[in-house]
Design an enzyme around this catalytic site. Structure first.
Site, PDB file in Angstrom:
ATOM      1  N   ASP A  24       0.835  -1.206   0.000  1.00 50.20           N
ATOM      2  CA  ASP A  24       0.000   0.000   0.000  1.00 50.20           C
ATOM      3  C   ASP A  24       0.870   1.257   0.000  1.00 50.20           C
ATOM      4  O   ASP A  24       1.978   1.248   0.520  1.00 50.20           O
ATOM      5  CB  ASP A  24      -0.889  -0.030   1.247  1.00 50.20           C
ATOM      6  CG  ASP A  24      -2.104   0.874   1.109  1.00 50.20           C
ATOM      7  OD1 ASP A  24      -2.293   1.458   0.010  1.00 50.20           O
ATOM      8  OD2 ASP A  24      -2.852   1.015   2.084  1.00 50.20           O
ATOM      9  N   GLU A  71     -11.988  -5.122  -5.322  1.00 48.37           N
ATOM     10  CA  GLU A  71     -12.533  -3.775  -5.096  1.00 48.37           C
ATOM     11  C   GLU A  71     -11.781  -2.716  -5.915  1.00 48.37           C
ATOM     12  O   GLU A  71     -12.276  -1.599  -6.098  1.00 48.37           O
ATOM     13  CB  GLU A  71     -12.465  -3.409  -3.607  1.00 48.37           C
ATOM     14  CG  GLU A  71     -13.458  -4.160  -2.725  1.00 48.37           C
ATOM     15  CD  GLU A  71     -13.114  -5.633  -2.524  1.00 48.37           C
ATOM     16  OE1 GLU A  71     -11.925  -5.978  -2.486  1.00 48.37           O
ATOM     17  OE2 GLU A  71     -14.052  -6.451  -2.441  1.00 48.37           O
ATOM     18  N   ASN A  72     -10.585  -3.044  -6.407  1.00 51.21           N
ATOM     19  CA  ASN A  72      -9.800  -2.053  -7.159  1.00 51.21           C
ATOM     20  C   ASN A  72     -10.429  -1.687  -8.515  1.00 51.21           C
ATOM     21  O   ASN A  72     -10.062  -0.687  -9.122  1.00 51.21           O
ATOM     22  CB  ASN A  72      -8.358  -2.533  -7.390  1.00 51.21           C
ATOM     23  CG  ASN A  72      -7.490  -2.483  -6.140  1.00 51.21           C
ATOM     24  OD1 ASN A  72      -6.544  -3.255  -5.994  1.00 51.21           O
ATOM     25  ND2 ASN A  72      -7.802  -1.583  -5.217  1.00 51.21           N
ATOM     26  N   ARG A  75     -11.687   1.930  -9.101  1.00 53.55           N
ATOM     27  CA  ARG A  75     -10.796   3.085  -9.341  1.00 53.55           C
ATOM     28  C   ARG A  75     -11.052   3.647 -10.741  1.00 53.55           C
ATOM     29  O   ARG A  75     -11.638   2.957 -11.585  1.00 53.55           O
ATOM     30  CB  ARG A  75      -9.336   2.632  -9.239  1.00 53.55           C
ATOM     31  CG  ARG A  75      -9.008   2.220  -7.818  1.00 53.55           C
ATOM     32  CD  ARG A  75      -7.537   1.988  -7.602  1.00 53.55           C
ATOM     33  NE  ARG A  75      -7.323   1.745  -6.193  1.00 53.55           N
ATOM     34  CZ  ARG A  75      -6.195   1.951  -5.544  1.00 53.55           C
ATOM     35  NH1 ARG A  75      -5.136   2.387  -6.197  1.00 53.55           N
ATOM     36  NH2 ARG A  75      -6.101   1.714  -4.259  1.00 53.55           N
TER      37      ARG A  75
HETATM   38  C1  FPP Z   1      -1.943   0.199  -3.324  1.00 52.26           C
HETATM   39  O1  FPP Z   1      -1.465   1.523  -3.391  1.00 52.26           O
HETATM   40  C2  FPP Z   1      -1.450  -0.557  -4.440  1.00 52.26           C
HETATM   41  C3  FPP Z   1      -2.219  -1.140  -5.395  1.00 52.26           C
HETATM   42  C4  FPP Z   1      -3.690  -1.066  -5.434  1.00 52.26           C
HETATM   43  C5  FPP Z   1      -1.641  -1.886  -6.491  1.00 52.26           C
HETATM   44  C6  FPP Z   1      -0.386  -2.641  -6.165  1.00 52.26           C
HETATM   45  C7  FPP Z   1       0.383  -2.677  -7.392  1.00 52.26           C
HETATM   46  C8  FPP Z   1       1.709  -2.544  -7.496  1.00 52.26           C
HETATM   47  C9  FPP Z   1       2.641  -2.500  -6.367  1.00 52.26           C
HETATM   48  C10 FPP Z   1       2.287  -2.396  -8.823  1.00 52.26           C
HETATM   49  C11 FPP Z   1       2.224  -3.623  -9.639  1.00 52.26           C
HETATM   50  C12 FPP Z   1       2.958  -4.708  -9.014  1.00 52.26           C
HETATM   51  C13 FPP Z   1       3.650  -5.639  -9.644  1.00 52.26           C
HETATM   52  C14 FPP Z   1       4.294  -6.646  -8.835  1.00 52.26           C
HETATM   53  C15 FPP Z   1       3.852  -5.680 -11.090  1.00 52.26           C
HETATM   54  P1  FPP Z   1      -2.523   2.697  -3.515  1.00 52.26           P
HETATM   55  O2  FPP Z   1      -2.661   3.043  -4.952  1.00 52.26           O
HETATM   56  O3  FPP Z   1      -3.792   2.303  -2.859  1.00 52.26           O
HETATM   57  O4  FPP Z   1      -1.792   3.817  -2.723  1.00 52.26           O
HETATM   58  P2  FPP Z   1      -2.490   4.998  -1.906  1.00 52.26           P
HETATM   59  O5  FPP Z   1      -3.277   4.351  -0.799  1.00 52.26           O
HETATM   60  O6  FPP Z   1      -1.334   5.766  -1.393  1.00 52.26           O
HETATM   61  O7  FPP Z   1      -3.347   5.749  -2.876  1.00 52.26           O
END
Ligand code: FPP
Length: 240
Positions: A24, A71-72, A75
């Site tokens: 996160d 849930e993503n 977005r």
């Molecule tokens: C949460 O950060 C992260 C995600 C929803 C996606 C995770 C994806 C990656 C780390 C990139 C792809 C990974 C690989 C291994 C190819 P957020 O966007 O919710 O951050 P925030 O809470 O600060 O907005």
């Protein structure tokens, strides 16, 4: 002051077999630097490689990464598409390295709704690394813990005609990745204290470690520190 060398303090006999990570903080990391949220995800993807080296070195058997939750999808469309593109690129560009390093790629979740090209490259990564035994890199993509439990019950009922009752032992066999061990250690970055529907069944007795570090800043030394913290806990699994 130099950061404490937690790696040298670890007990090699008590390394967690399965480490699950809620990666996160990509968005906040980028916004604080005046960058796009996608840049945060890109930097987040880069972290994975060095972390796998560190995990392999420690003897961790399975690393589960929460890369896209059910849930993503809510977005903005551009971010969802960007994430699929990034994930597709990740598999495409790393497949040879993953193969050579002995990493077995797995997927936990539902692939059906993913773009066809993403499904294809994930299937290929899984196929081409299936004989690797050094470590399992389990991508949780389009994964939701509640959906997994509902799918498991339906899959069980479909086979048995629902004439028997479900049990805890039986339930495990109907989950998405029934052969993986339960999670020993769950890490969540970015200072959020939530489970967010991640591996609900498998974390029943996991130790939870929350860190304020944003995912793109997470380095092997942070992993060592969380495992050190894990090793200070007494795991009783409900016993005494
Ligand atoms: C949460 O950060 C992260 C995600 C929803 C996606 C995770 C994806 C990656 C780390 C990139 C792809 C990974 C690989 C291994 C190819 P957020 O966007 O919710 O951050 P925030 O809470 O600060 O907005």
């Amino acid at each position: 002051m130099a950061p404490k060398d937690y790696k040298s303090l670890l007990d090699p006999a008590r390394i967690p077999a399965h480490v699950a990570i809620i990666m996160d903080g990509n968005g906040r990391w980028a916004t604080r630097r005046g960058l796009s949220r996608m840049e945060g995800h890109r930097r987040g993807a880069e972290v994975v490689e060095s972390l796998m080296d560190a995990a392999m070195d420690l003897g961790i058997r399975v690393v589960s990464l929460y890369a896209f939750s059910t849930e993503n999808w809510s977005r903005p469309r551009a971010e969802v598409q960007g994430l699929w593109k990034l994930l597709g690129y990740f598999f495409e560009s790393r497949i040879e390295t993953l193969k050579k390093r002995g990493i077995q790629v797995r997927h936990t979740g539902s692939l059906a709704q993913l773009p066809a090209s993403t499904q294809e490259v994930i299937a290929r990564s899984i196929r081409e690394t299936r004989r690797n035994r050094k470590i399992i890199l389990n991508f949780c993509l389009n994964y939701g813990g509640r959906q997994e439990l509902v799918d498991a019950v339906n899959s069980w009922a479909g086979r048995r005609g629902a004439k028997e009752t479900m049990t805890v032992a039986k339930m495990g066999r109907f989950l998405y990745s029934p052969d993986l061990p339960d999670v020993d250690l769950l890490i969540r970055t970015s200072g959020e204290y939530r489970i967010s529907n991640f591996l609900l069944w498998q974390i029943a007795y996991a130790e939870l470690v929350f860190t304020k570090v944003l995912w793109p800043d997470f380095r092997p030394r942070h992993l060592y520190r969380t495992i050190y913290e894990y090793q200070t806990r007494e795991r009783r699994f409900g016993g005494l």
